[in-house]
Design a protein around this motif. Structure first.
Motif, PDB file in Angstrom:
ATOM      1  N   LYS A 186       0.839  -1.202   0.000  1.00 27.74           N
ATOM      2  CA  LYS A 186       0.000   0.000   0.000  1.00 27.74           C
ATOM      3  C   LYS A 186       0.871   1.248   0.000  1.00 27.74           C
ATOM      4  CE  LYS A 186      -3.737   2.224   2.614  1.00 27.74           C
ATOM      5  NZ  LYS A 186      -4.643   2.122   3.790  1.00 27.74           N
ATOM      6  N   HIS A 187       0.357   2.296  -0.650  1.00 27.08           N
ATOM      7  CA  HIS A 187       1.076   3.572  -0.661  1.00 27.08           C
ATOM      8  C   HIS A 187       0.729   4.374   0.594  1.00 27.08           C
ATOM      9  CE1 HIS A 187       2.764   7.386  -1.989  1.00 27.08           C
ATOM     10  NE2 HIS A 187       1.620   7.952  -1.628  1.00 27.08           N
ATOM     11  N   ASP A 246      17.659   1.691   7.161  1.00 24.52           N
ATOM     12  CA  ASP A 246      17.380   0.760   6.072  1.00 24.52           C
ATOM     13  C   ASP A 246      15.988   1.006   5.476  1.00 24.52           C
ATOM     14  OD1 ASP A 246      19.842  -0.444   6.448  1.00 24.52           O
ATOM     15  OD2 ASP A 246      19.054  -1.859   7.934  1.00 24.52           O
ATOM     16  N   VAL A 247      15.021   1.258   6.355  1.00 23.93           N
ATOM     17  CA  VAL A 247      13.667   1.553   5.885  1.00 23.93           C
ATOM     18  C   VAL A 247      13.669   2.831   5.051  1.00 23.93           C
ATOM     19  CG1 VAL A 247      11.322   2.155   6.590  1.00 23.93           C
ATOM     20  CG2 VAL A 247      12.570   0.371   7.815  1.00 23.93           C
ATOM     21  N   LEU A 248      14.384   3.840   5.545  1.00 29.53           N
ATOM     22  CA  LEU A 248      14.468   5.122   4.832  1.00 29.53           C
ATOM     23  C   LEU A 248      15.051   4.933   3.433  1.00 29.53           C
ATOM     24  CD1 LEU A 248      14.373   8.223   4.651  1.00 29.53           C
ATOM     25  CD2 LEU A 248      16.554   8.287   5.883  1.00 29.53           C
ATOM     26  N   SER A 249      16.130   4.149   3.317  1.00 28.37           N
ATOM     27  CA  SER A 249      16.754   3.922   2.016  1.00 28.37           C
ATOM     28  C   SER A 249      15.804   3.226   1.058  1.00 28.37           C
ATOM     29  CB  SER A 249      18.027   3.089   2.188  1.00 28.37           C
ATOM     30  OG  SER A 249      18.974   3.777   2.986  1.00 28.37           O
ATOM     31  N   GLU A 250      15.065   2.229   1.553  1.00 31.50           N
ATOM     32  CA  GLU A 250      14.134   1.496   0.708  1.00 31.50           C
ATOM     33  C   GLU A 250      12.990   2.394   0.225  1.00 31.50           C
ATOM     34  OE1 GLU A 250      13.049  -1.939  -1.330  1.00 31.50           O
ATOM     35  OE2 GLU A 250      14.863  -1.495  -0.176  1.00 31.50           O
ATOM     36  N   HIS A 291       9.715   4.668  -3.362  1.00 33.19           N
ATOM     37  CA  HIS A 291       8.556   5.549  -3.151  1.00 33.19           C
ATOM     38  C   HIS A 291       9.048   6.984  -2.924  1.00 33.19           C
ATOM     39  CE1 HIS A 291       6.054   1.932  -2.650  1.00 33.19           C
ATOM     40  NE2 HIS A 291       7.079   1.454  -1.941  1.00 33.19           N
ATOM     41  N   PRO A 292       9.606   7.605  -3.957  1.00 29.03           N
ATOM     42  CA  PRO A 292      10.225   8.930  -3.779  1.00 29.03           C
ATOM     43  C   PRO A 292       9.241  10.025  -3.383  1.00 29.03           C
ATOM     44  CG  PRO A 292      10.080   8.353  -6.109  1.00 29.03           C
ATOM     45  CD  PRO A 292       9.715   7.133  -5.347  1.00 29.03           C
ATOM     46  N   LYS A 321      20.400  13.653   5.434  1.00 27.54           N
ATOM     47  CA  LYS A 321      21.248  13.478   4.258  1.00 27.54           C
ATOM     48  C   LYS A 321      20.731  12.356   3.376  1.00 27.54           C
ATOM     49  CE  LYS A 321      25.650  15.210   6.105  1.00 27.54           C
ATOM     50  NZ  LYS A 321      27.031  14.831   6.506  1.00 27.54           N
ATOM     51  N   ARG A 322      20.157  11.330   3.995  1.00 26.54           N
ATOM     52  CA  ARG A 322      19.675  10.174   3.245  1.00 26.54           C
ATOM     53  C   ARG A 322      18.268  10.382   2.676  1.00 26.54           C
ATOM     54  NH1 ARG A 322      21.662   4.577   6.194  1.00 26.54           N
ATOM     55  NH2 ARG A 322      23.767   5.254   6.752  1.00 26.54           N
ATOM     56  N   GLY A 323      17.689  11.556   2.941  1.00 28.32           N
ATOM     57  CA  GLY A 323      16.411  11.860   2.308  1.00 28.32           C
ATOM     58  C   GLY A 323      15.237  12.018   3.228  1.00 28.32           C
TER      59      GLY A 323
END
Length: 489
Positions: free
Chosen positions: A55-56, A73-77, A82-83, A104-106
């Motif tokens: 789900k989005h 790890d969740v953040l990177s995925e 899902h940008p 830094k990682r988004g």
């Protein structure tokens, strides 16, 4: 007290809370649900990722320090797959290093434990405003792209490195390109016409203190058919006036050019066909007036003179039509030379002074000492100022005065022909250069003319890359001011 949902949440945003502490998960779910959000929870990163795949979610709150799969790890995925999802990290120890690394990682923002309901609502509402702004930008870009794609004019934008940012189908068709996707390509990779490439270079090289549109006329042959395009290129500026790139617009003027050519050819043909018999008729009338066909009475001579005058006016009309046709075809552009404007204006004064004297009109010449020659067609310059001085005499009463002044102004020669004649109303000024237009009032109704003189003057001046302006006050006179470039590039 429960805070109502903000205007930014026009729909119930989906929020996922990933945290290994049950009290944090429950607290977030209760607070955010009370504010109208749809809230789901996950006890660890592994389950959270599974839920994200199914789900989005608009917003994800994730604890950085969790067993097995960390919040990093969740953040990177999420950022990879899902940008458009906003991630808010929960830092258990409020360490600045962890927060900076997550940003830094988004990550969009962070919230340190322990936090209050108000702090949670504030950071979530802040992220909603951000996502709403992103959605508005995406919608605007989508609308702009649709608008550009539907335009019949060709439009292309580039960045400062001349890489293509946008090019609509019309532009690609006009330049004859039917290859792969052009976004990100260098303009030289898809455009072969040197005029377009040169215009883009000129637009990019403009400093922040100047802004102008580079215009060209292009002739492009595609599928054995020649097309004529008007090309306009200009720099695209940011708020600080710095160049962000260029925008180039192509407009198909093939049909217009063909119509103009047909019109000029028709005028030229008709004028030639009409002028020859009129000249013959004038000669026959002159022979009769001179008595070569027998004695002519005074009354007959008067009638013949009136007929000759009407035919001569018609002959002048044909001549001016031919001149206009010649100018529009560009024939005069190859017949230019260095013209001594001081000598030319002096000759015009000497030629017209006797005609002015018939109405007791004085003509004065006031020229600056530093007037240089200009590169122009001498015959055309004679036509321009002869027309302006003749009009000044014709449209002035007896005992009036005319002044011809000349000086240099910046890179132009400025020549003004001023009179103290009848003047014109404001509504006439807007039409005075229109073909066949003549001022009609009680002062001018008996003055003969074709209404083409000033149109011819304007065409000649513009063909020399100059301009003409007029100022007039009824009863006080008129001033025509001509600007001609001192040097032609």
């Amino acid at each position: 007290m429960t805070t109502p949902p903000s205007s930014a949440q026009s729909h119930a945003a989906n929020i996922l809370v990933i945290d290994d502490e049950p009290r944090i998960r429950d607290a977030c779910r209760i607070v955010l649900s009370e504010n109208g959000f749809e809230v789901a929870v996950a006890p660890d990163g592994e389950q959270g990722l599974q839920m994200i795949q199914q789900k989005h979610y608009d917003i994800i709150l994730v604890d950085l320090m969790m067993p097995s799969i960390s919040g990093f790890d969740v953040l990177s995925e999420v950022r990879k797959n899902h940008p458009d999802t906003v991630v808010i990290v929960i830092t258990g120890y409020a360490t600045l290093e962890h927060s900076i690394e997550a940003m830094k990682r988004g990550a969009f923002d962070f919230i340190p434990k322990p936090f209050t309901p108000d702090q949670l609502r504030a950071v979530v509402n802040k992220s909603l405003k951000y996502t709403s702004a992103l959605q508005d930008i995406a919608d605007s870009r989508s609308r702009l792209k649709m608008l550009l794609n539907r335009l019949t004019d060709g439009v292309m934008t580039t960045d400062t490195n001349k890489l293509i940012v946008q090019a609509n189908p019309s532009f690609l068709h006009m330049i004859g390109y039917h290859g792969e996707e052009v976004l990100g390509k260098h303009v030289a990779d898809i455009i072969s016409d040197g005029n377009i490439l040169e215009a883009i270079d000129q637009a990019l090289s403009m400093g922040p203190e100047t802004f102008s549109e580079i215009t060209n006329e292009l002739r492009i042959t595609c599928h054995d058919q020649e097309k004529i395009y008007s090309c306009r290129c200009a720099p695209f500026r940011g708020r600080t006036k710095n160049n962000l790139g260029t925008i180039t617009v192509l407009h198909d003027i093939t049909s217009l050019e063909m119509m103009n050519q047909m019109k000029s050819d028709f005028v030229s043909m008709v004028s030639h066909e009409v002028r020859s018999p009129m000249n013959s008729l004038l000669m026959q009338l002159k022979n009769i007036k001179d008595g070569l066909a027998g004695e002519v009475t005074d009354k007959q001579k008067e009638i013949l003179e009136r007929a000759s005058e009407k035919i001569l006016n018609l002959n002048n009309l044909v001549t001016e039509l031919l001149d206009l046709s010649r100018i529009e075809s560009g024939l005069i552009s190859h017949e230019k030379e260095q013209v001594d404007m001081v000598g030319l204006l002096t000759e015009q004064l000497n030629f017209h002074a006797p005609y002015g004297a018939e109405k007791n009109i004085t003509i004065d010449l006031k020229l600056a000492d530093d007037i240089p020659p200009i590169f122009a067609n001498r015959q055309n310059m004679d036509e321009v100022f002869s027309n302006l001085i003749t009009n000044a005499i014709k449209y002035s009463p007896e005992n009036a005065s005319i002044t011809i002044s000349g000086e240099t102004e910046f890179d132009y020669l400025k020549v003004a022909v001023s009179d103290t004649g009848f003047g014109m109303a404001e509504e006439d000024l807007a039409k005075i250069f229109t073909r066949f237009y003549r001022v009609k009032d009680q002062n001018t109704r008996n003055i003969q003319g074709t209404g083409l003189g000033l149109s011819l003057v304007k065409s000649i001046i513009e063909s020399h890359h100059g301009s003409i302006r007029v100022n007039s006050v009824p009863g006080s006179g008129t001033t025509f001011t001509v600007y001609l470039p001192l040097q032609e590039s």
